[in-house]
Motif scaffolding. Structure first.
Motif, PDB file in Angstrom:
ATOM      1  N   LEU A 123       0.832  -1.290   0.332  1.00 26.97           N
ATOM      2  CA  LEU A 123       0.141  -0.081  -0.073  1.00 26.97           C
ATOM      3  C   LEU A 123       0.752   0.917  -0.155  1.00 26.97           C
ATOM      4  N   ASN A 124       2.383   0.873  -0.203  1.00 20.55           N
ATOM      5  CA  ASN A 124       3.417   2.100   0.016  1.00 20.55           C
ATOM      6  C   ASN A 124       3.387   2.776   1.233  1.00 20.55           C
ATOM      7  N   ILE A 125       2.801   2.497   2.035  1.00 25.86           N
ATOM      8  CA  ILE A 125       2.625   2.867   3.727  1.00 25.86           C
ATOM      9  C   ILE A 125       4.119   2.839   4.385  1.00 25.86           C
ATOM     10  N   VAL A 126       4.314   1.577   4.761  1.00 23.72           N
ATOM     11  CA  VAL A 126       5.550   1.569   4.772  1.00 23.72           C
ATOM     12  C   VAL A 126       6.844   1.251   4.389  1.00 23.72           C
ATOM     13  N   THR A 127       7.907   1.270   4.077  1.00 21.73           N
ATOM     14  CA  THR A 127       9.085   0.959   3.625  1.00 21.73           C
ATOM     15  C   THR A 127      10.229  -0.711   4.508  1.00 21.73           C
ATOM     16  N   GLY A 177       2.813   7.211   4.894  1.00 17.83           N
ATOM     17  CA  GLY A 177       2.350   6.299   6.105  1.00 17.83           C
ATOM     18  C   GLY A 177       2.195   7.795   7.168  1.00 17.83           C
ATOM     19  N   LYS A 178       3.227   8.640   7.168  1.00 19.46           N
ATOM     20  CA  LYS A 178       2.619   9.735   8.501  1.00 19.46           C
ATOM     21  C   LYS A 178       2.163  10.285   8.089  1.00 19.46           C
ATOM     22  N   GLU A 179       0.979  10.846   7.180  1.00 19.36           N
ATOM     23  CA  GLU A 179       0.089  11.401   6.557  1.00 19.36           C
ATOM     24  C   GLU A 179      -0.975  10.782   7.514  1.00 19.36           C
ATOM     25  N   LEU A 180      -1.125   9.410   6.716  1.00 19.46           N
ATOM     26  CA  LEU A 180      -2.190   8.533   7.338  1.00 19.46           C
ATOM     27  C   LEU A 180      -2.453   8.293   9.241  1.00 19.46           C
ATOM     28  N   VAL A 181      -1.006   8.103   9.199  1.00 19.73           N
ATOM     29  CA  VAL A 181      -0.899   7.751  11.117  1.00 19.73           C
ATOM     30  C   VAL A 181      -1.477   9.831  11.597  1.00 19.73           C
ATOM     31  N   ASP A 182      -1.020  10.608  11.021  1.00 25.08           N
ATOM     32  CA  ASP A 182      -1.046  12.291  11.975  1.00 25.08           C
ATOM     33  C   ASP A 182      -2.862  12.679  11.160  1.00 25.08           C
ATOM     34  N   THR A 183      -3.672  11.921  10.293  1.00 27.90           N
ATOM     35  CA  THR A 183      -4.578  12.731   9.636  1.00 27.90           C
ATOM     36  C   THR A 183      -5.347  11.216  11.433  1.00 27.90           C
ATOM     37  N   ILE A 184      -5.366  10.088  11.907  1.00 31.38           N
ATOM     38  CA  ILE A 184      -5.565   9.421  12.769  1.00 31.38           C
ATOM     39  C   ILE A 184      -5.513   9.938  13.845  1.00 31.38           C
ATOM     40  N   LEU A 185      -4.794  10.542  14.215  1.00 34.55           N
ATOM     41  CA  LEU A 185      -4.371  11.040  15.659  1.00 34.55           C
ATOM     42  C   LEU A 185      -4.861  12.597  15.437  1.00 34.55           C
TER      43      LEU A 185
END
Length: 168
Positions: free
Chosen positions: A82-86, A104-112
């Motif tokens: 999903l191109n969320i981690v390398t 991945g950073k953007e997704l986690v930031d959004t959730i937080l």
């Protein structure tokens, strides 16, 4: 003999209550993750962990997620697809270093951001009803159990990340 039975009974209560609480809280999170972000709970746990530690090995992730290495690897492959981690190679070629991608950073930031200031998880409304001293004692007892049963590294990670959450 009576003391042993009493201790066994108390151990049963501790285990049964912790297991039940974990199941109910995890299910509440699982439903929200799937409905809002299309994520599974195991993949989110890895994202959550990586949001605190920018680069970790698979073994370190396995230790914090409390799962086995093959399950950790499967979840990492899903996140990589999903191109969320390398999944990179460490200096030691046998070791894989994992980090969040920008996506991945953007997704986690959004959730937080969506859930750290106001949340509708059932757990939080219940925590507000517990007297502060009782909650403090519960956390102290849980910390002690964690150190003894899971180890210092796991417990230190939990405390460090909890402190971080107070700051954001």
């Amino acid at each position: 003999m009576k003391q042993e039975k009493e201790l066994y009974s108390k151990g049963h209560l501790v285990f049964t209550f912790l297991r039940g609480l974990n199941t109910v809280i995890e299910e509440d999170i699982r439903i929200r993750l799937k409905n809002l972000y299309g994520l599974t709970y195991p993949t989110f746990k890895i994202l959550w962990i990586l949001s605190f530690d920018k680069k970790m090995t698979m073994s370190e992730i396995k230790e914090i997620t409390l799962t086995n290495l093959s399950n950790t690897y499967r979840q990492l492959l899903k996140l990589s697809d999903l191109n969320i981690v390398t999944i990179g190679i460490h200096e030691d070629a046998r070791v894989r270093e994992i980090s969040l991608t920008e996506k991945g950073k953007e997704l986690v930031d959004t959730i937080l951001n969506e859930h750290s200031h106001s949340t509708n998880l059932h757990l939080f409304s219940i925590l507000l009803k517990i007297p502060e001293n009782d909650l403090k004692t519960y956390i102290e007892v849980s910390t002690y159990l964690s150190k003894e049963l899971l180890g210092k590294r796991y417990t230190d990670w939990a405390i460090r990340t909890s402190d971080y959450l107070k700051e954001i």
